[in-house]
Design a protein around this motif. Sequence first.
Motif, PDB file in Angstrom:
ATOM      1  N   MET A 196       0.540  -1.607   0.004  1.00  0.00           N
ATOM      2  CA  MET A 196       0.009  -0.148   0.349  1.00  0.00           C
ATOM      3  C   MET A 196       0.436   1.422   0.168  1.00  0.00           C
ATOM      4  SD  MET A 196      -1.077   2.391   2.076  1.00  0.00           S
ATOM      5  CE  MET A 196      -1.284   1.926   3.998  1.00  0.00           C
ATOM      6  N   ALA A 197       2.289   1.304   0.981  1.00  0.00           N
ATOM      7  CA  ALA A 197       3.323   2.361   0.777  1.00  0.00           C
ATOM      8  C   ALA A 197       3.143   3.195  -0.634  1.00  0.00           C
ATOM      9  CB  ALA A 197       3.755   2.107   1.923  1.00  0.00           C
ATOM     10  N   ASP A 198       3.822   0.825  -0.811  1.00  0.00           N
ATOM     11  CA  ASP A 198       4.654   1.361  -2.255  1.00  0.00           C
ATOM     12  C   ASP A 198       3.338   2.313  -3.360  1.00  0.00           C
ATOM     13  OD1 ASP A 198       6.731   0.350  -1.882  1.00  0.00           O
ATOM     14  OD2 ASP A 198       6.573  -0.959  -2.391  1.00  0.00           O
ATOM     15  N   ALA A 199       2.232   1.732  -3.067  1.00  0.00           N
ATOM     16  CA  ALA A 199       0.638   2.148  -4.069  1.00  0.00           C
ATOM     17  C   ALA A 199       1.037   3.950  -3.896  1.00  0.00           C
ATOM     18  CB  ALA A 199      -0.211   1.966  -4.121  1.00  0.00           C
ATOM     19  N   TRP A 200       0.660   4.438  -2.940  1.00  0.00           N
ATOM     20  CA  TRP A 200       0.681   5.634  -2.297  1.00  0.00           C
ATOM     21  C   TRP A 200       2.080   6.114  -2.570  1.00  0.00           C
ATOM     22  CZ3 TRP A 200       3.408   8.975   0.759  1.00  0.00           C
ATOM     23  CH2 TRP A 200       2.506  10.959   0.516  1.00  0.00           C
ATOM     24  N   PRO A 308      13.108   4.374   7.734  1.00  0.00           N
ATOM     25  CA  PRO A 308      11.770   5.003   8.426  1.00  0.00           C
ATOM     26  C   PRO A 308      11.856   6.664   7.783  1.00  0.00           C
ATOM     27  CG  PRO A 308      14.109   4.749   9.071  1.00  0.00           C
ATOM     28  CD  PRO A 308      13.852   3.695   7.991  1.00  0.00           C
ATOM     29  N   GLN A 309      12.402   6.922   6.205  1.00  0.00           N
ATOM     30  CA  GLN A 309      11.699   7.783   5.487  1.00  0.00           C
ATOM     31  C   GLN A 309      11.222   7.833   4.960  1.00  0.00           C
ATOM     32  OE1 GLN A 309      14.654   6.148   5.439  1.00  0.00           O
ATOM     33  NE2 GLN A 309      15.542   6.504   3.373  1.00  0.00           N
ATOM     34  N   ILE A 310      10.308   6.886   4.661  1.00  0.00           N
ATOM     35  CA  ILE A 310       8.922   6.834   4.272  1.00  0.00           C
ATOM     36  C   ILE A 310       7.418   6.627   5.140  1.00  0.00           C
ATOM     37  CG2 ILE A 310       7.647   4.514   2.914  1.00  0.00           C
ATOM     38  CD1 ILE A 310      10.142   6.104   1.167  1.00  0.00           C
ATOM     39  N   VAL A 314       5.086   8.509   4.841  1.00  0.00           N
ATOM     40  CA  VAL A 314       3.542   8.075   5.087  1.00  0.00           C
ATOM     41  C   VAL A 314       2.329   8.809   6.740  1.00  0.00           C
ATOM     42  CG1 VAL A 314       1.872   5.415   4.772  1.00  0.00           C
ATOM     43  CG2 VAL A 314       4.107   5.595   3.571  1.00  0.00           C
ATOM     44  N   SER A 315       3.380   8.747   7.257  1.00  0.00           N
ATOM     45  CA  SER A 315       2.316   8.980   8.970  1.00  0.00           C
ATOM     46  C   SER A 315       1.663  10.054   8.349  1.00  0.00           C
ATOM     47  CB  SER A 315       3.524   8.764   9.733  1.00  0.00           C
ATOM     48  OG  SER A 315       4.109   7.779  10.319  1.00  0.00           O
ATOM     49  N   GLU A 316       2.834  11.292   7.755  1.00  0.00           N
ATOM     50  CA  GLU A 316       2.576  12.965   7.949  1.00  0.00           C
ATOM     51  C   GLU A 316       1.259  12.805   6.806  1.00  0.00           C
ATOM     52  OE1 GLU A 316       1.799  16.319   7.696  1.00  0.00           O
ATOM     53  OE2 GLU A 316       3.263  15.466   9.053  1.00  0.00           O
ATOM     54  N   ARG A 322      -4.909  13.332   3.646  1.00  0.00           N
ATOM     55  CA  ARG A 322      -4.154  12.382   2.102  1.00  0.00           C
ATOM     56  C   ARG A 322      -4.342  11.007   1.813  1.00  0.00           C
ATOM     57  NH1 ARG A 322       1.075  13.719   0.878  1.00  0.00           N
ATOM     58  NH2 ARG A 322       1.740  14.353   2.593  1.00  0.00           N
ATOM     59  N   LEU A 323      -4.002  10.470   3.319  1.00  0.00           N
ATOM     60  CA  LEU A 323      -4.144   9.201   2.823  1.00  0.00           C
ATOM     61  C   LEU A 323      -5.400   8.660   4.277  1.00  0.00           C
ATOM     62  CD1 LEU A 323      -2.881   6.809   2.724  1.00  0.00           C
ATOM     63  CD2 LEU A 323      -1.194   6.648   3.954  1.00  0.00           C
ATOM     64  N   ARG A 324      -5.771   7.821   4.118  1.00  0.00           N
ATOM     65  CA  ARG A 324      -7.429   7.287   4.937  1.00  0.00           C
ATOM     66  C   ARG A 324      -6.882   5.780   5.401  1.00  0.00           C
ATOM     67  NH1 ARG A 324     -13.318   6.913   5.848  1.00  0.00           N
ATOM     68  NH2 ARG A 324     -13.081   7.597   3.775  1.00  0.00           N
ATOM     69  N   LEU A 325      -6.901   5.469   6.354  1.00  0.00           N
ATOM     70  CA  LEU A 325      -6.522   4.188   7.315  1.00  0.00           C
ATOM     71  C   LEU A 325      -7.579   3.653   7.379  1.00  0.00           C
ATOM     72  CD1 LEU A 325      -2.778   3.742   8.345  1.00  0.00           C
ATOM     73  CD2 LEU A 325      -3.239   3.314   6.570  1.00  0.00           C
ATOM     74  N   LEU A 326      -8.296   2.642   7.134  1.00  0.00           N
ATOM     75  CA  LEU A 326      -9.297   1.977   7.520  1.00  0.00           C
ATOM     76  C   LEU A 326      -9.412   0.741   7.779  1.00  0.00           C
ATOM     77  CD1 LEU A 326     -12.252   3.187   7.809  1.00  0.00           C
ATOM     78  CD2 LEU A 326     -12.958   2.372   5.592  1.00  0.00           C
ATOM     79  N   ALA A 327     -10.258  -0.063   9.174  1.00  0.00           N
ATOM     80  CA  ALA A 327     -10.250  -1.365   9.464  1.00  0.00           C
ATOM     81  C   ALA A 327     -11.594  -1.429   9.371  1.00  0.00           C
ATOM     82  CB  ALA A 327     -10.268  -1.156  10.820  1.00  0.00           C
ATOM     83  N   ALA A 328     -11.448  -2.406   7.865  1.00  0.00           N
ATOM     84  CA  ALA A 328     -13.292  -2.561   7.656  1.00  0.00           C
ATOM     85  C   ALA A 328     -12.827  -4.019   6.493  1.00  0.00           C
ATOM     86  CB  ALA A 328     -13.665  -1.549   6.699  1.00  0.00           C
ATOM     87  N   ARG A 329     -13.500  -4.297   6.266  1.00  0.00           N
ATOM     88  CA  ARG A 329     -13.585  -5.878   5.042  1.00  0.00           C
ATOM     89  C   ARG A 329     -14.422  -4.971   3.359  1.00  0.00           C
ATOM     90  NH1 ARG A 329     -17.540  -9.565   5.145  1.00  0.00           N
ATOM     91  NH2 ARG A 329     -19.010  -9.087   7.542  1.00  0.00           N
ATOM     92  N   VAL A 330     -14.637  -5.328   2.636  1.00  0.00           N
ATOM     93  CA  VAL A 330     -14.910  -5.089   1.633  1.00  0.00           C
ATOM     94  C   VAL A 330     -16.797  -5.948   1.522  1.00  0.00           C
ATOM     95  CG1 VAL A 330     -15.377  -4.742  -0.506  1.00  0.00           C
ATOM     96  CG2 VAL A 330     -13.450  -4.089   0.148  1.00  0.00           C
ATOM     97  N   LEU A 331     -17.532  -5.759   1.793  1.00  0.00           N
ATOM     98  CA  LEU A 331     -18.665  -6.467   1.586  1.00  0.00           C
ATOM     99  C   LEU A 331     -19.790  -6.630   0.091  1.00  0.00           C
ATOM    100  CD1 LEU A 331     -21.573  -5.702   4.287  1.00  0.00           C
ATOM    101  CD2 LEU A 331     -19.559  -6.976   4.188  1.00  0.00           C
TER     102      LEU A 331
END
Length: 456
Positions: A196-200, A308-310, A314-316, A322-331
């Motif tokens: 995911m980090a690579d994709a972002w 560390p730099q990546i 991503v954390s910033e 700009r990036l939202r982390l979501l704990a969920a599953r696709v229905l």
Amino acid sequence: MIERSRNSVIIIGGGASGVILTAHLLRSTDPGLRVTLVERRDSFGKGMAYSTILPDHLLNVAATNMSAFPDDPGHYWRWLVENRLVAANAGPVYTPRGIYGRYLEHVLATCVERESATGRLRLVKQECIGVATTQGGVEARLADGTSLVGHVVVLATGHDEAPATDQNFALRVGSAEDTPLDPDARVLVLGTGLSMADAWLTLQHRGHKGEVVAVSRRGLLPWPHQKGNPIKLDSADIPLGTELSYFVDWFHKLVRETEKAGGNWRDVVDGLRPFNQRIWQNWPATAKRRFLEHTKAWWDIHRHRMAPQIHAKVSEAVRSGRLRLLAARVLDTQPDGDHGRKVRLLPRRSRETETLHVGRVYDCTGIVKDVSTGSIAVIRSLTDRGLARPDPLRLGLDVTPDCAVIDASGSVSDRLFAVGPLTRGTFFEIDAVPDIRNQTARLAGRLTQQSAPGFR
């Protein structure tokens, strides 16, 4: 047309696993050895992992531990210094994956130059679509209608690049289907790990400005690497063969003891690394299944950490929205307009669904899929014909600890072998170069009937 050779090893897959195995095999002094490396891509060595050219796509292992040779741990570092890519006195360095691809090309080019007069190495740019055993050995059928005949085939095809069959609505970043996208469109990424980090980072490089939503069952982001001091462990210290709950309790206790002594959890995780494959292989089937279902996501963010730099970038992005982390599953999901998708999600610990309208869905869910239904033609052909079978957990092919392929009847082949990610059902942690180089060195030693380099 059938081409024959003597004392020959045919390697299917010219990415990292195939190139490193080739280099180990050719350390043998046997003048009758023949190695044929078959790769469907235009170039050898890079594969999917190291074809990227983005400078922010970094290795998640420090350069000092990325040598192709276990008995020469400084090989990659010396190559970096000699090519003025790093300073000799630099601290921990996480180099771009594209540079590592160049290193693998160098490793192979060295073999080509050394073997130019012996004829022991041949490179074939073709897709292998099938393998058959013969009375005298093996035959590898190529997409152009020709065949290669030898004594042994080693499957080194790496990860399946196509999305899982139940996620055919998603794309792989950088695939042919990954066409230009509205820069303001919302994007959904399946997975919150390193891929995911690579994709972002790829989307940022393209100038994408829309919200990126990354979803996984637990919505966890990998931790960053930090300098540590791995604890010293002996195999007698580790509760091998226990159920998962007992092992997890032991692990948590070890972390607490290490923290009291001034260390941290990284020291424990890194101290366990030499034993990870043995731990996996000694677990009963029930423990393996429970680990995959309940513990793997937690383990992955601690074990497979970010440069560390990546992690900072991503954390910033998460903090800025700009990036939202979501704990969920696709229905479910369905087309939305000309190119978009409507995706219905069920957030973790909630009964209320959430619907997202997105311009694109990317698959970054990782490597767990059934190889018998994947897109790699030669693997699918082998499983269809019963010459190979998925491992019990369907993480890869079923192989012995010596990398020999097991067929549908349970018989162990003396002509078909596999290395790298294809063997994750038996070895589990076999994606990183430090693990692949050890595995391929051992197999090369067996195939050439010599002690593997670094394991004498």
